[in-house]
Design a protein around this motif. Sequence first.
Motif, short mmCIF file in Angstrom:
data_model
loop_
_atom_site.label_atom_id
_atom_site.label_comp_id
_atom_site.label_asym_id
_atom_site.label_seq_id
_atom_site.Cartn_x
_atom_site.Cartn_y
_atom_site.Cartn_z
N LEU A 132 -34.66 11.16 -13.59
CA LEU A 132 -34.24 9.60 -12.77
C LEU A 132 -34.37 8.64 -13.78
CD1 LEU A 132 -32.62 8.49 -10.59
CD2 LEU A 132 -34.76 7.93 -9.18
N GLU A 133 -35.38 8.82 -14.52
CA GLU A 133 -36.03 7.60 -15.70
C GLU A 133 -34.83 7.38 -16.77
OE1 GLU A 133 -37.57 11.03 -17.13
OE2 GLU A 133 -37.67 10.86 -14.73
N SER A 134 -33.92 8.75 -16.87
CA SER A 134 -33.17 8.38 -17.89
C SER A 134 -32.06 7.90 -17.47
CB SER A 134 -33.25 10.12 -18.94
OG SER A 134 -32.38 10.70 -17.98
N MET A 135 -31.93 7.80 -16.28
CA MET A 135 -30.35 7.89 -16.06
C MET A 135 -29.68 6.22 -15.42
SD MET A 135 -29.62 10.99 -13.25
CE MET A 135 -30.15 12.93 -13.64
N ALA A 136 -28.43 6.11 -15.72
CA ALA A 136 -28.31 5.22 -15.61
C ALA A 136 -27.85 4.91 -13.98
CB ALA A 136 -27.13 4.02 -16.63
N SER A 137 -27.46 3.73 -12.98
CA SER A 137 -26.67 3.58 -12.07
C SER A 137 -25.57 2.45 -11.95
CB SER A 137 -28.52 3.48 -10.86
OG SER A 137 -28.49 2.39 -11.16
N VAL A 138 -25.31 2.77 -11.02
CA VAL A 138 -24.27 1.86 -9.90
C VAL A 138 -23.87 2.03 -9.09
CG1 VAL A 138 -22.45 2.03 -12.11
CG2 VAL A 138 -22.54 3.11 -10.58
N TRP A 139 -23.52 0.86 -8.20
CA TRP A 139 -23.44 1.03 -7.21
C TRP A 139 -22.80 -0.09 -6.53
CZ3 TRP A 139 -27.33 -1.08 -10.03
CH2 TRP A 139 -27.59 -2.37 -9.74
N GLY A 140 -21.92 0.13 -5.26
CA GLY A 140 -21.41 -0.67 -4.53
C GLY A 140 -20.62 -0.49 -2.97
N SER A 141 -19.76 -1.21 -2.04
CA SER A 141 -19.38 -0.85 -0.45
C SER A 141 -18.48 -1.11 -0.34
CB SER A 141 -20.31 -2.04 -0.06
OG SER A 141 -20.60 -3.47 -0.19
N THR A 142 -17.63 -1.26 0.43
CA THR A 142 -16.53 -1.13 0.72
C THR A 142 -16.38 -2.77 0.32
OG1 THR A 142 -15.02 -1.23 2.49
CG2 THR A 142 -17.00 -1.42 3.53
N SER A 143 -15.02 -3.62 0.00
CA SER A 143 -15.08 -4.95 0.39
C SER A 143 -14.18 -4.79 1.61
CB SER A 143 -14.43 -5.05 -0.51
OG SER A 143 -13.35 -4.85 -1.39
N GLU A 144 -13.81 -4.58 2.21
CA GLU A 144 -12.66 -4.35 2.72
C GLU A 144 -13.29 -4.64 4.27
OE1 GLU A 144 -9.72 -5.23 2.75
OE2 GLU A 144 -9.98 -5.03 0.66
N LYS A 145 -12.84 -4.72 5.90
CA LYS A 145 -12.95 -4.85 7.13
C LYS A 145 -12.88 -3.52 7.51
CE LYS A 145 -12.64 -8.28 9.70
NZ LYS A 145 -12.14 -8.75 10.59
N VAL A 146 -14.00 -2.92 8.17
CA VAL A 146 -13.81 -1.18 8.40
C VAL A 146 -13.48 -1.25 9.55
CG1 VAL A 146 -14.93 -0.04 8.50
CG2 VAL A 146 -14.78 -0.78 6.49
N ALA A 147 -12.51 -0.87 9.85
CA ALA A 147 -11.98 -0.33 11.27
C ALA A 147 -12.58 0.91 11.59
CB ALA A 147 -10.88 -0.47 12.28
#
Length: 200
Positions: A132-147
């Motif tokens: 894990l210490e040698s890995m890069a990370s990205v993250w994100g979430s929905t930007s829309e309203k979820v029904a």
Amino acid sequence: MKRLFRILIIGLSTLALAACSQIATDANSLFVSELTEKEDAILSIASDKSFVFDFHIDSEYKEASVWIEKYEAGKLVDDRLAHLTTEVEQSGSIIVTLSENTNENNNSFNIGVGTDENLTSINVSDTDLIGLESMASVWGSTSEKVAIDNGEAVLANISYSDDENGMHSLTTDFFEDAAGHMNELEKYDVAYLLKVEFVK
């Protein structure tokens, strides 16, 4: 840490619910919470990554299930790494934080669901990580309203890769139709999906 997370959930839920009472929103929906600078600062101090969502539902919905799935190179390896089911009311908040411990190669997740009358939270660690210490990370979430009446939905992701060519976040299409875009997870060594489902 658990106590800090519980205090954080109570504080954010109270603020979110107060804000929600002033904003007219559609019923049976979930959306990214608009946090104040102070709330952002608290989350930044208490965790490495965090997601906060508000929801508004009809009284026919009785429970919310929130869970984290783990994928390695696009293959599902744990469909309930962390799982929480709790009673819900007409409005509330879902808060998820991640604390990374790269020295010990583990990730600690906190999940909390808060409403006016109820607060439920869990803490789960993923200790099955190598490099894990040698890995890069990205993250994100929905930007829309979820029904929420469409069944389970993907709210957010956290992904890791040691690809020297760089990495990109999941596309908007993934959050709109995860089943049709699961191949996007193949480019990550490890990917976590945060999912939710409301039950009548």
